[in-house]
Scaffold this active site. Sequence first.
Site, PDB file in Angstrom:
ATOM      1  N   HIS A 172       2.029   4.456  -2.921  1.00  0.00           N
ATOM      2  CA  HIS A 172       2.118   5.910  -2.753  1.00  0.00           C
ATOM      3  C   HIS A 172       3.487   6.430  -3.184  1.00  0.00           C
ATOM      4  CE1 HIS A 172      -1.712   6.355  -0.836  1.00  0.00           C
ATOM      5  NE2 HIS A 172      -1.387   5.651   0.238  1.00  0.00           N
ATOM      6  N   HIS A 189       0.836  -1.203   0.000  1.00  0.00           N
ATOM      7  CA  HIS A 189       0.000   0.000   0.000  1.00  0.00           C
ATOM      8  C   HIS A 189       0.872   1.254   0.000  1.00  0.00           C
ATOM      9  CE1 HIS A 189      -3.689   2.253   1.515  1.00  0.00           C
ATOM     10  NE2 HIS A 189      -2.707   3.113   1.752  1.00  0.00           N
ATOM     11  N   GLU A 190       1.854   1.311   0.900  1.00  0.00           N
ATOM     12  CA  GLU A 190       2.707   2.488   1.018  1.00  0.00           C
ATOM     13  C   GLU A 190       3.679   2.605  -0.156  1.00  0.00           C
ATOM     14  OE1 GLU A 190       2.092   4.777   3.069  1.00  0.00           O
ATOM     15  OE2 GLU A 190       0.613   3.627   4.216  1.00  0.00           O
TER      16      GLU A 190
END
Length: 380
Positions: free
Chosen positions: A71, A67-68
């Site tokens: 980003h 998820h990170e």
Amino acid sequence: MRATFVLGRIAGVRVGVHWSVLFIFGIIAFGLSQGRLPETYPGRAWTVYWAAGLCTAVVFFASLLAHELGHAVVARRNGVEVDDIVLWLLGGAARLRSEASSPGAELRIAGVGPLISLLLGGLFAFDAWLLELASGPGVVVEMVAWLAGINVLLAVFNALPAAPLDGGRLLRAFLWWRTGDRLRATTGATAAGRVFGWLLVVLGLIAFMRTGMFGGLWLALIGWFLITTATAEGRQAHLREALADVPVRNVMTPEPLAVSADTTVAGFLTDARYRYRHSAFPVTEDGAPVGLVTLDSARKVPQAEAHAVAVREVMVPLSQTTVVGPDGPLADLLPRMEPGAEHRVLVVEDGRLVGIVSLSDVSRTVTWLMNTAPGQRGGP
């Protein structure tokens, strides 16, 4: 949030883990191995449940990391540099050096995280379905099903329109596009974050008082985290606005006193030039900056060894020090500054050390700006 230890680099991004991860890792592993798994599929050996719980916790944190990383990768593709990713108690955080340049970039950077979590949730759900069809081990099916549910929940929760969640950044992108004012958009997103945070605090406390379950306090803790983080983001946005036109050279201490990398620790500590003025000094070699040394780190060297240990052996190397140019905007430096002498910022121009910046320098500039009329601002 700084990492307790660094795992390494993935896709060029440094990945670290905060010690608080151990707490939530233990809760997940214990909850699955002593609760959900034996209740759903009783009769297995305790080692099976614990192995399944530990493996599930590892895969869950790998999902958070994905998820990170989403980003971080999209941020870099949109011209935003990434300092690192840190996994901690309440999830993960990708620390960006600056803000997105447009509402569209903000939308892409914020939206990719929940999208990845949603895709992972769908993938795990599909795998669980296939395992069920193939009459796979029940414990494994339950592990994969739990991962599917938690990733979908993570995607939905992060998409809520409240800062500092990804949904808050999506809301900010929309407000920024609608109004053309990034500060106004940030104010709206952070206000939504505080309202949502207080809602979680109230609901969590009510749930705890009615049921006595720990989950209520956990919900309240998440709400309090949202309130404090959203408030900090709002203050940071106003501070960045105030410092938008201030270059680093207006804040730095110019031509700082430096210490040679070959100087012994004993020589550094006994030299009157370094004894009283500051708590950290740039380290140079052949005139070029190579790191930063603090008095505290030098004093940790035993006196018996101080005459044989060089400053280069106790300094923070340049690769781990924040380095900026003198003409860069101070506003872009703020997210990278942290308390502590070891986090001073070195200002370098054409390979030559020209200044140093501390949080006290920034605080002094902010105080000056807040007490000076816009028309009178020529420089602090």
